[in-house]
Design a protein around this motif. Sequence first.
Motif, PDB file in Angstrom:
ATOM      1  N   LEU A  13     -10.042   9.187  45.556  1.00 57.99           N
ATOM      2  CA  LEU A  13      -9.258   7.974  45.375  1.00 57.99           C
ATOM      3  C   LEU A  13      -8.714   7.925  43.951  1.00 57.99           C
ATOM      4  O   LEU A  13      -9.373   8.400  43.020  1.00 57.99           O
ATOM      5  N   PRO A  14      -7.546   7.313  43.758  1.00 59.02           N
ATOM      6  CA  PRO A  14      -7.098   7.083  42.390  1.00 59.02           C
ATOM      7  C   PRO A  14      -8.089   6.143  41.692  1.00 59.02           C
ATOM      8  O   PRO A  14      -8.652   5.254  42.318  1.00 59.02           O
ATOM      9  N   LYS A  15      -8.309   6.348  40.417  1.00 59.28           N
ATOM     10  CA  LYS A  15      -9.251   5.541  39.626  1.00 59.28           C
ATOM     11  C   LYS A  15      -8.474   4.856  38.524  1.00 59.28           C
ATOM     12  O   LYS A  15      -7.593   5.452  37.908  1.00 59.28           O
ATOM     13  N   TYR A  16      -8.780   3.580  38.284  1.00 63.44           N
ATOM     14  CA  TYR A  16      -8.096   2.793  37.266  1.00 63.44           C
ATOM     15  C   TYR A  16      -9.112   2.252  36.266  1.00 63.44           C
ATOM     16  O   TYR A  16     -10.246   1.958  36.626  1.00 63.44           O
ATOM     17  N   TYR A  17      -8.675   2.095  35.043  1.00 61.91           N
ATOM     18  CA  TYR A  17      -9.528   1.622  33.963  1.00 61.91           C
ATOM     19  C   TYR A  17      -9.592   0.093  33.985  1.00 61.91           C
ATOM     20  O   TYR A  17      -8.558  -0.583  33.977  1.00 61.91           O
ATOM     21  N   VAL A  18     -10.805  -0.465  34.012  1.00 60.00           N
ATOM     22  CA  VAL A  18     -11.030  -1.912  33.987  1.00 60.00           C
ATOM     23  C   VAL A  18     -11.605  -2.277  32.622  1.00 60.00           C
ATOM     24  O   VAL A  18     -12.521  -1.624  32.135  1.00 60.00           O
ATOM     25  N   TYR A  19     -11.053  -3.328  32.018  1.00 61.14           N
ATOM     26  CA  TYR A  19     -11.582  -3.775  30.734  1.00 61.14           C
ATOM     27  C   TYR A  19     -11.578  -5.302  30.665  1.00 61.14           C
ATOM     28  O   TYR A  19     -10.862  -5.971  31.405  1.00 61.14           O
ATOM     29  N   GLU A  20     -12.396  -5.818  29.770  1.00 63.37           N
ATOM     30  CA  GLU A  20     -12.525  -7.259  29.587  1.00 63.37           C
ATOM     31  C   GLU A  20     -11.940  -7.646  28.232  1.00 63.37           C
ATOM     32  O   GLU A  20     -12.155  -6.973  27.228  1.00 63.37           O
ATOM     33  N   LYS A  21     -11.186  -8.751  28.242  1.00 66.37           N
ATOM     34  CA  LYS A  21     -10.599  -9.262  27.002  1.00 66.37           C
ATOM     35  C   LYS A  21     -10.571 -10.779  27.100  1.00 66.37           C
ATOM     36  O   LYS A  21     -10.019 -11.322  28.061  1.00 66.37           O
ATOM     37  N   GLU A  22     -11.203 -11.437  26.145  1.00 71.87           N
ATOM     38  CA  GLU A  22     -11.248 -12.894  26.098  1.00 71.87           C
ATOM     39  C   GLU A  22     -11.760 -13.493  27.416  1.00 71.87           C
ATOM     40  O   GLU A  22     -11.156 -14.395  27.981  1.00 71.87           O
ATOM     41  N   ASP A  23     -12.853 -12.937  27.907  1.00 72.09           N
ATOM     42  CA  ASP A  23     -13.517 -13.401  29.135  1.00 72.09           C
ATOM     43  C   ASP A  23     -12.682 -13.246  30.399  1.00 72.09           C
ATOM     44  O   ASP A  23     -12.920 -13.921  31.404  1.00 72.09           O
ATOM     45  N   LYS A  24     -11.694 -12.374  30.378  1.00 71.86           N
ATOM     46  CA  LYS A  24     -10.883 -12.071  31.564  1.00 71.86           C
ATOM     47  C   LYS A  24     -10.912 -10.562  31.784  1.00 71.86           C
ATOM     48  O   LYS A  24     -11.046  -9.786  30.845  1.00 71.86           O
ATOM     49  N   PHE A  25     -10.764 -10.158  33.040  1.00 69.29           N
ATOM     50  CA  PHE A  25     -10.776  -8.741  33.370  1.00 69.29           C
ATOM     51  C   PHE A  25      -9.363  -8.276  33.668  1.00 69.29           C
ATOM     52  O   PHE A  25      -8.582  -8.983  34.311  1.00 69.29           O
ATOM     53  N   PHE A  26      -9.064  -7.075  33.207  1.00 66.04           N
ATOM     54  CA  PHE A  26      -7.740  -6.473  33.398  1.00 66.04           C
ATOM     55  C   PHE A  26      -7.927  -5.054  33.920  1.00 66.04           C
ATOM     56  O   PHE A  26      -8.930  -4.409  33.659  1.00 66.04           O
ATOM     57  N   VAL A  27      -6.901  -4.583  34.634  1.00 64.83           N
ATOM     58  CA  VAL A  27      -6.885  -3.207  35.132  1.00 64.83           C
ATOM     59  C   VAL A  27      -5.666  -2.529  34.555  1.00 64.83           C
ATOM     60  O   VAL A  27      -4.541  -3.036  34.653  1.00 64.83           O
ATOM     61  N   ARG A  28      -5.873  -1.384  33.939  1.00 65.51           N
ATOM     62  CA  ARG A  28      -4.769  -0.608  33.384  1.00 65.51           C
ATOM     63  C   ARG A  28      -4.256   0.350  34.465  1.00 65.51           C
ATOM     64  O   ARG A  28      -5.024   1.143  34.998  1.00 65.51           O
ATOM     65  N   VAL A  29      -2.973   0.246  34.759  1.00 65.50           N
ATOM     66  CA  VAL A  29      -2.361   1.149  35.738  1.00 65.50           C
ATOM     67  C   VAL A  29      -1.231   1.919  35.074  1.00 65.50           C
ATOM     68  O   VAL A  29      -0.625   1.446  34.111  1.00 65.50           O
ATOM     69  N   THR A  30      -0.955   3.073  35.604  1.00 61.58           N
ATOM     70  CA  THR A  30       0.166   3.883  35.084  1.00 61.58           C
ATOM     71  C   THR A  30       1.357   3.718  36.013  1.00 61.58           C
ATOM     72  O   THR A  30       1.227   3.254  37.136  1.00 61.58           O
ATOM     73  N   LYS A  31       2.503   4.098  35.529  1.00 65.25           N
ATOM     74  CA  LYS A  31       3.727   3.988  36.326  1.00 65.25           C
ATOM     75  C   LYS A  31       3.681   4.905  37.515  1.00 65.25           C
ATOM     76  O   LYS A  31       3.157   5.946  37.512  1.00 65.25           O
TER      77      LYS A  31
END
Length: 77
Positions: free
Chosen positions: A59-77
């Motif tokens: 499966l494709p894998k994406y980077y998850v990170y937390e910033k200011e108590d919120k979670f974000f997922v980094r995706v590429t184009k």
Amino acid sequence: MLISKYDGKLYATGAYSTYSGAPLAKGMLFDNKVLDPWHASGYNVTNGAVEYAPAFDRLPKYYVYEKEDKFFVRVTK
């Protein structure tokens, strides 16, 4: 995109089985694995690797990170 929680940490992977195209959100999550609901292919949610046949593509894998108590997922184009 499938968001899974394992061992207190969030992981993001592709949402569909690479073998059958089945929606993994309808599959079963146990330990660090999610099962394809149609053919029982198993994928590791921490790195996208195939754990159980018949799938052979990860499966494709994406980077998850937390910033200011919120979670974000980094995706590429």
